[in-house]
Design a protein around this motif. Structure first.
Motif, PDB file in Angstrom:
ATOM      1  N   PRO A 188      13.477  -7.369 -31.483  1.00 42.10           N
ATOM      2  CA  PRO A 188      12.937  -8.695 -31.800  1.00 42.10           C
ATOM      3  C   PRO A 188      11.419  -8.630 -31.944  1.00 42.10           C
ATOM      4  O   PRO A 188      10.746  -7.944 -31.188  1.00 42.10           O
ATOM      5  CB  PRO A 188      13.347  -9.553 -30.604  1.00 42.10           C
ATOM      6  CG  PRO A 188      13.581  -8.589 -29.499  1.00 42.10           C
ATOM      7  CD  PRO A 188      13.978  -7.286 -30.125  1.00 42.10           C
ATOM      8  N   LEU A 189      10.912  -9.335 -32.921  1.00 44.84           N
ATOM      9  CA  LEU A 189       9.458  -9.410 -33.128  1.00 44.84           C
ATOM     10  C   LEU A 189       8.946 -10.613 -32.354  1.00 44.84           C
ATOM     11  O   LEU A 189       9.073 -11.762 -32.787  1.00 44.84           O
ATOM     12  CB  LEU A 189       9.135  -9.531 -34.612  1.00 44.84           C
ATOM     13  CG  LEU A 189       9.537  -8.337 -35.474  1.00 44.84           C
ATOM     14  CD1 LEU A 189       9.276  -8.625 -36.939  1.00 44.84           C
ATOM     15  CD2 LEU A 189       8.805  -7.091 -35.024  1.00 44.84           C
ATOM     16  N   GLU A 190       8.390 -10.361 -31.178  1.00 45.82           N
ATOM     17  CA  GLU A 190       7.884 -11.433 -30.332  1.00 45.82           C
ATOM     18  C   GLU A 190       6.418 -11.183 -30.001  1.00 45.82           C
ATOM     19  O   GLU A 190       5.985 -10.038 -29.874  1.00 45.82           O
ATOM     20  CB  GLU A 190       8.691 -11.505 -29.034  1.00 45.82           C
ATOM     21  CG  GLU A 190      10.141 -11.871 -29.267  1.00 45.82           C
ATOM     22  CD  GLU A 190      10.963 -11.825 -27.989  1.00 45.82           C
ATOM     23  OE1 GLU A 190      10.416 -11.454 -26.930  1.00 45.82           O
ATOM     24  OE2 GLU A 190      12.147 -12.158 -28.060  1.00 45.82           O
ATOM     25  N   ARG A 191       5.704 -12.273 -29.832  1.00 45.21           N
ATOM     26  CA  ARG A 191       4.279 -12.190 -29.505  1.00 45.21           C
ATOM     27  C   ARG A 191       4.093 -11.447 -28.181  1.00 45.21           C
ATOM     28  O   ARG A 191       4.786 -11.685 -27.209  1.00 45.21           O
ATOM     29  CB  ARG A 191       3.702 -13.583 -29.389  1.00 45.21           C
ATOM     30  CG  ARG A 191       2.211 -13.602 -29.127  1.00 45.21           C
ATOM     31  CD  ARG A 191       1.701 -15.022 -28.986  1.00 45.21           C
ATOM     32  NE  ARG A 191       2.018 -15.859 -30.140  1.00 45.21           N
ATOM     33  CZ  ARG A 191       1.222 -15.989 -31.215  1.00 45.21           C
ATOM     34  NH1 ARG A 191       0.094 -15.328 -31.281  1.00 45.21           N
ATOM     35  NH2 ARG A 191       1.565 -16.772 -32.199  1.00 45.21           N
ATOM     36  N   THR A 215       4.655  -8.236 -27.507  1.00 46.76           N
ATOM     37  CA  THR A 215       5.478  -7.054 -27.266  1.00 46.76           C
ATOM     38  C   THR A 215       4.671  -5.811 -27.606  1.00 46.76           C
ATOM     39  O   THR A 215       4.211  -5.656 -28.742  1.00 46.76           O
ATOM     40  CB  THR A 215       6.755  -7.086 -28.143  1.00 46.76           C
ATOM     41  OG1 THR A 215       7.446  -8.301 -27.897  1.00 46.76           O
ATOM     42  CG2 THR A 215       7.652  -5.913 -27.852  1.00 46.76           C
TER      43      THR A 215
END
Length: 124
Positions: free
Chosen positions: A76-79, A81
Motif C-alpha cells: 500500500p502507498l501510504e504517507r 511508509t
C-alpha cells in the motif's frame, strides 16, 4: 251453474333460438383480444430486454463480474511508509505512474529529497 271454461290458448311453438353473435359481435371480440395481446406484448418486451441486459451484465465469467482495471498491489502507498528510493521507483513504474517535474493529474509522481509526492489514482 255454468262452468266457464277458459278459451284454450294456442299450443306453444318451438323455443326461440338463443341469441348468437353475428359477424359484428365476433369482430369486436377479435379486435378486443388483439388489443389486449398488443398491450401485453408492449409491456412484456421492454421488461424482458431489461432483465436480459441485467443478467448479461451481472452473470458473466467464472465469478460473474470483475472491473475492467484492477489497481491493486501488496504494497500500500501510504504517507510516511519508509521505502528505499529504488524500490519505490520500481513499484511506481510497475503501477504505470509517470515521473514528472510537477503534479498535474492522477498517476503522476515527483521525487523529493525526503521521498516522493504522489497523485494517487483512487478508484473508478
Amino acid at each position: 251453474m255454468s262452468s266457464s271454461v277458459p278459451p284454450s290458448a294456442p299450443p306453444p311453438g318451438p323455443p326461440a333460438p338463443p341469441p348468437t353473435a353475428g359477424p359484428k359481435g365476433r369482430r369486436r371480440w377479435v379486435i378486443a383480444a388483439a388489443v389486449v395481446l398488443a398491450v401485453a406484448a408492449a409491456l412484456y418486451v421492454p421488461l424482458a430486454l431489461r432483465i436480459h441486459a441485467l443478467a448479461e451484465r451481472r452473470a458473466t465469467g467464472p465469478s460473474w463480474s470483475f472491473p475492467a482495471r484492477v489497481w491493486s498491489a501488496d504494497l500500500p502507498l501510504e504517507r510516511g511508509t519508509p521505502l528505499p528510493a529504488g524500490y519505490l521507483r520500481d513499484e511506481l513504474e510497475a503501477r504505470d505512474y509517470r515521473e514528472v517535474p510537477a503534479l498535474r493529474a492522477p498517476g503522476q509522481w515527483v521525487p523529493r529529497a525526503d521521498g516522493a509526492e504522489l497523485w494517487l489514482r483512487g478508484t473508478y
